[in-house]
Scaffold this active site. Structure first.
Site: not given
Length: 287
Positions: A13-14, A17-19, A144, A171
């Site tokens: 997931g890069a 965002g965070i990734g 999370s 989630y």
């Protein structure tokens, strides 16, 4: 430094965002970074950023909504990169309404838990290869703080078929699953020089709530008070790369400090049961 001499990190997931920020910072710290995403063009843009800070890497695409796609991705990676030093399981999503994965599973649970588990289990030989060369291999699972909203795993309804579908509740269960799996894996890998930890990245302004116009608007309004994606990536980066975390495994971190997760996340029997059920779901999807 040659590619062969660099430590190798895979960040899922890069492509945003965070990734993306995790991949760029690991590149700056000398890693050869495998930038995973669904979109090759977006992942290529992140790879250019990795290179701009002195790093290097490659782009790999796979659809985490399809477990056969994840399995093929792992097989290709194990062949091309038989040594893997760091795996950051960052990819994740949530849906406002119930959505099925390509394998017919509830998609949030599939993408957030079954896909990273499929990937991790198939990359364990590559992580063990890195560990055998004297360098501790590390697995970081991005969870999370919302996992505290889940009062235990809903083992009788993992596919969220009963009652009204509530996306954030589903989630939360998937994020609880992340911690349960991280802890179960840490116990299984004890003594192998491979660590497994989970993290809460912080309250970050990201696009994960893009399914909801209302929540997306809320994120935009709250953005000045939220962490940036780069700030959210920090805990994952620290766990993946810093000496102070050598030998630390089976823990949950917030702001790069160890914290206690919910009591449900520490339920070892639940972790074992989740693994057994998940392995069967994965096997069914790959059959």
């Amino acid at each position: 430094m040659s590619d062969d001499a660099r430590r190798v990190a895979l960040v899922t997931g890069a492509s945003a965002g965070i990734g993306a920020e995790t991949a760029v910072e690991l590149g700056a710290r000398g890693f050869f970074v495998i930038v995973h995403g669904r979109s090759a063009p977006r992942a290529e843009q992140v790879l250019e950023r990795v290179k701009s800070v002195g790093g290097d890497g490659v782009v790999q695409t796979a659809d985490f909504s399809s477990l056969p796609s994840v399995a093929r991705f792992a097989e290709e990676l194990a062949t091309s990169r038989p040594r893997l030093d760091v795996l950051v399981n960052n990819a994740g999503l949530w849906h406002q309404s119930r959505t099925l994965s390509k394998d017919g599973y509830e998609d949030t649970f599939a993408v957030n838990h079954l896909a990273p588990m499929t990937l991790t289990e198939r990359l364990l030989p590559s992580l063990r290869e890195a560990a055998s060369q004297g360098q501790e291999a590390r697995i970081v699972h991005v969870s999370s703080r919302l996992h505290i909203k889940a009062r235990g795993m809903a083992f009788d309804d993992l596919m969220s078929e009963r009652g009204k579908y509530r996306g954030l509740r589903v989630y939360a269960h998937s994020k609880l699953a992340n911690i349960l799996y991280a802890n179960e894996l840490a116990e299984r890998l004890a003594g192998e020089n491979v660590t497994s930890n989970s993290v809460h990245p912080g309250d970050v302004a990201t696009t994960i709530v893009r399914d909801s116009k209302l929540l997306s608007l809320g994120i935009k309004i709250a953005a000045p008070f939220l962490m940036t994606a780069a700030e959210g990536a920090a805990t994952s980066v620290h766990l993946a790369s810093e000496d102070r975390f050598t030998g630390v495994t089976g823990k949950y971190f917030v702001n790069s400090r160890e914290r206690a997760p919910s009591r449900f996340a520490l339920d070892r029997d639940a972790g074992t049961r989740l693994r057994e059920l998940s392995l069967q779901l994965i096997a069914d999807a790959l059959a």
